[in-house]
Every structure is written in C-alpha cells, then in structure tokens.
Design a protein around this motif. Structure first.
Motif, PDB file in Angstrom:
ATOM      1  N   MET A 263      10.174  -0.096  -0.937  1.00 39.80           N
ATOM      2  CA  MET A 263       9.052   0.164  -1.851  1.00 39.80           C
ATOM      3  C   MET A 263       7.794   0.485  -1.047  1.00 39.80           C
ATOM      4  N   GLU A 264       7.929   1.422  -0.130  1.00 34.41           N
ATOM      5  CA  GLU A 264       6.808   1.772   0.738  1.00 34.41           C
ATOM      6  C   GLU A 264       5.574   2.231  -0.038  1.00 34.41           C
ATOM      7  N   HIS A 265       5.783   2.700  -1.259  1.00 36.42           N
ATOM      8  CA  HIS A 265       4.641   3.172  -2.051  1.00 36.42           C
ATOM      9  C   HIS A 265       3.636   2.063  -2.355  1.00 36.42           C
ATOM     10  N   LEU A 266       4.105   0.814  -2.296  1.00 34.73           N
ATOM     11  CA  LEU A 266       3.203  -0.309  -2.581  1.00 34.73           C
ATOM     12  C   LEU A 266       2.149  -0.482  -1.485  1.00 34.73           C
ATOM     13  N   ILE A 267       2.450   0.020  -0.285  1.00 32.44           N
ATOM     14  CA  ILE A 267       1.516  -0.120   0.841  1.00 32.44           C
ATOM     15  C   ILE A 267       0.170   0.528   0.526  1.00 32.44           C
ATOM     16  N   ASN A 268       0.219   1.648  -0.168  1.00 29.74           N
ATOM     17  CA  ASN A 268      -1.020   2.385  -0.493  1.00 29.74           C
ATOM     18  C   ASN A 268      -1.474   2.180  -1.928  1.00 29.74           C
ATOM     19  N   ASP A 269      -0.802   1.254  -2.618  1.00 32.47           N
ATOM     20  CA  ASP A 269      -1.212   0.939  -3.985  1.00 32.47           C
ATOM     21  C   ASP A 269      -2.571   0.225  -3.925  1.00 32.47           C
ATOM     22  N   LYS A 270      -3.568   0.731  -4.662  1.00 33.54           N
ATOM     23  CA  LYS A 270      -4.926   0.193  -4.590  1.00 33.54           C
ATOM     24  C   LYS A 270      -4.992  -1.296  -4.956  1.00 33.54           C
ATOM     25  N   ARG A 271      -4.045  -1.739  -5.744  1.00 32.73           N
ATOM     26  CA  ARG A 271      -4.035  -3.160  -6.132  1.00 32.73           C
ATOM     27  C   ARG A 271      -3.664  -4.063  -4.961  1.00 32.73           C
ATOM     28  N   PHE A 272      -2.986  -3.491  -3.949  1.00 33.79           N
ATOM     29  CA  PHE A 272      -2.421  -4.327  -2.895  1.00 33.79           C
ATOM     30  C   PHE A 272      -2.855  -3.911  -1.486  1.00 33.79           C
ATOM     31  N   LEU A 273      -3.938  -3.160  -1.368  1.00 33.82           N
ATOM     32  CA  LEU A 273      -4.350  -2.634  -0.058  1.00 33.82           C
ATOM     33  C   LEU A 273      -4.702  -3.727   0.939  1.00 33.82           C
TER      34      LEU A 273
END
Length: 395
Positions: A263-273
């Motif tokens: 789920m590499e997309h979570l790395i750049n998710d603004k909620r989880f930066l």
C-alpha cells in the motif's frame, strides 16, 4: 562459577512477591539468602499447589535457604539477633513499624551490628501518613494513575501480572547492590526505604511528564485502549486466528509498513504524511491496517512484516510462550530438583553478564528445609538444641 555476591549473607524476612523477588535476584548473583519464615509458613498457599507445595513459592524463592523462626517469641527474637551479627543484609517487606515493635527494626539492629544494611520494600515507605496502610500491587496501580491510562475509555483494566511487585522488588535489589558497594567503600551500612508507591510513579514517568505540561484530560491522562499517545500506528490488530501488535515510531518505519502491505500510496496520503498526521487520523489508519491483518493468520502477518524489519509480535498466552524457542535459547527455563516434586523446570535468570551472570540452581525448598544446616553452621547449635526449639515452637 562463583557469583559476584558470594560471601554476602542476606536474612530474608519478606513474603508474597515484592520482597521475595528482591531476595531471589540477590541469590541469583551468588548471595547466601536465608529465607526466615514462622513455623507455620508464609505465603506457601498460593496456587498452584502440587503434592502440598506451592509452585508459585518454588519459583519466586529460587536459590534460597529456608529456616523457620517464631519472631513473636522472645527467644525467637534473640536468635534472630544472633543471625544478624553474622549477616550483611536484612530484607523485609513488612509494613513500617512492624519489626520495630518486635525490637528488630533498623535502629535496634544497627546497635547489634553497626554496618548492617536494612532493606525495606513496603507499600508507602516510612514516616508518612500512608505508612501503616495495607498495600497490594493493584492498590498502588490505582493510586499512581495506572488504571487511569490502562484499559478502555469507559473501563479501567488492571495489568495481568503484578508488575509493580516485580519492579519494586527489582528496585529493592538494585538499592541493596548500591548499599553493598557503599559499604565496601566506607565500611558503613545504611537503611534502604523502597516504596511501591514511588516505584509505581516512576513507572508512569512518560505519563507524568505529559500531564505536567499538557494538563488534565490530555492524551497522557486518559485510557487509549491499545493505542499509543504520541505515535501511530502503534496498536493491536485482528488477524484470522488472533491478534498481532504492530509498532512504528518513525516515518521510515511507517513507510516500510506501507510497502509490506503493498500500500505504498499511503506514504503520500496527506492524512498520514507525518507522525502528527497519523496520530490525528489514527482511527482511519488503524481501520486500513486492521483490514489487511484480518486477511492473514497471525504467523503470516508476523513473517511478512519482519521481512521489512517492522516491530511486530503475535499475541500469545503464557502456555504458548513457554514453548517459544527463544525461551530455551536464552536459558529462561532451567532444570532443578525439588525434594518432593523431583526434577522440574523453573524460570531462569534474566541477568546475563559475561563474567558474573545470574544463575538459578535450586528451587524454593519446603518449609524449614535448612534448619539444621543453618543453625548448626551459623550459631553452633547442636541437633538436640534445634529439636528442643522445634518442640517449643520457636523454630
């Protein structure tokens, strides 16, 4: 191999868990620890009981020698004083004042042996309004705020093991080592006053630091279930067959977790930066992780995450833990021989030192098991004298 405390003699007047753990630690390091019990026994009825012997007692009091002595008698007190003259440390977890009433408090004993080290590990310590109150581990947990930060939002929950008893006993042993070292430098003994309350507060150091600066009702002042007040994700997650605990404490570790879950997309998710972002959106983040772990068995989740160097563990029962290979590798279950139970395994020592490790060689023995050995060796009593004392209820 000789223990680093060989030649040190400790008179252990403690009972239950707090004090006896201190005595066991000193015995693991080579001290001769003589556990003194009344003729009717002390804390020998804690389950499980096998062939009349408390397994709880056997584990907690490993490596000690066992004698009986009735300190409620004048003759018993005089015998104890004779033992003090040939000993280095007196260890007790009686309430402050109990031994003073018997004439064997610190002030009494240092008149007999000026360099005696008197170690007390009580609930609230000496010389305060709480000193005489009864105290147990979970009472102290309540008083120092542990229940306030442990459990669910609407339900305080105690810890499973009595951790403050064990930690307090460990602090008592640590203080004893410091007192022994001081005595080696100066020739002076001293009084050691360990309070479970103080130790409990010390164990709460992160929460106390937090509320001192963020105040009442802050994240450090409430129950968060299995979450952490300052970092995320750091929680318990459901699997197909149980639970795993996953802990991350940096952006780098979170990025590894994302990669492990594909789920590499979570790395750049603004909620989880950032960590602050993740803590703020912890409900959403935990839901995502929980969905992933729920599709895996506990072992599968652990294996995948450890490949990415993520801190993770399967939630286990005590009955599972004793089968864990690391227990054997670390020598944390050792073979001993008990006179009534035969060959059994008990917990080994966590004190792994390259030159002077803690060693567990013997279990806790039956009541009065070493009466003849100790009274003969230390006080030059004959077996006839020992038998007479036994008939009189003195030992």
């Amino acid at each position: 191999m000789k223990g680093v405390l060989e030649g040190i003699r400790v008179l252990d007047l403690s009972f239950a868990l707090n004090g006896p753990i201190a005595g066991r630690i000193l015995a693991e390091l080579g001290a001769e620890v003589i556990k003194i019990e009344p003729p009717w026994g002390s804390a020998r009825d804690f389950a499980p009981i096998v062939n009349g012997e408390s397994i709880n007692f056997i584990f907690i009091n490993a490596n000690k020698k066992f004698i009986t002595l009735n300190l409620k008698t004048k003759e018993g007190v005089e015998i104890f004083k004779k033992l003090v003259r040939v000993s280095d440390v007196v260890l007790t977890n009686y309430r402050p004042g109990v031994l003073d009433k018997l004439g064997i408090g610190y002030e009494d004993l240092k008149k007999i042996k000026s360099d005696i080290i008197f170690v007390s590990s009580s609930g609230f310590g000496y010389n305060n309004p709480y000193s005489s109150l009864p105290a147990y581990d979970y009472i102290i947990q309540a008083m120092v705020g542990m229940y306030g930060v442990t459990g669910l939002e609407d339900l305080p929950i105690k810890t499973g093991p009595a951790i403050l008893d064990v930690i307090s006993g460990t602090f008592a042993a640590l203080a004893t080592l410091a007192a022994i070292h001081y005595k080696s430098l100066t020739g002076k003994g001293q009084f050691v006053d360990i309070a479970m309350f103080d130790v409990g507060l010390y164990a709460m150091i992160e929460n106390i630091a937090g509320v001192m600066f963020e105040g009442k009702g802050s994240r450090f002042d409430k129950r968060l279930g299995n979450r952490h007040p300052v970092t995320a994700p750091y929680a318990l997650y459901k699997t197909k067959d149980g639970y795993v605990f996953i802990a991350t404490a940096s952006d780098e570790q979170f990025h590894k977790l994302c990669k492990a879950m594909k789920m590499e997309h979570l790395i750049n998710d603004k909620r989880f930066l950032t960590n602050d972002d993740r803590v703020k959106h912890v409900e959403e983040l935990d839901a995502i992780i929980n969905e992933w772990t729920s599709s895996k068995s506990s072992k599968e989740a652990v294996n995948i995450l450890r490949e990415y160097d993520i801190a993770v563990a399967e939630i286990k029962q005590p009955s599972d833990v004793i089968k864990e290979p690391l227990v054997t590798i670390r020598n944390m279950l050792v073979d001993v021989t008990h006179p009534k139970l035969g060959n059994i395994k008990i917990l080994g020592s966590p004190l792994k030192l390259s030159e002077t490790p803690g060693i567990v060689k013997e279990p806790g023995y039956p009541i009065g098991y070493h009466n003849i050995e100790i009274y003969k060796k230390l006080l030059n009593m004959s077996e006839k004298e020992i038998e007479e004392l036994k008939l009189k209820g003195i030992i």
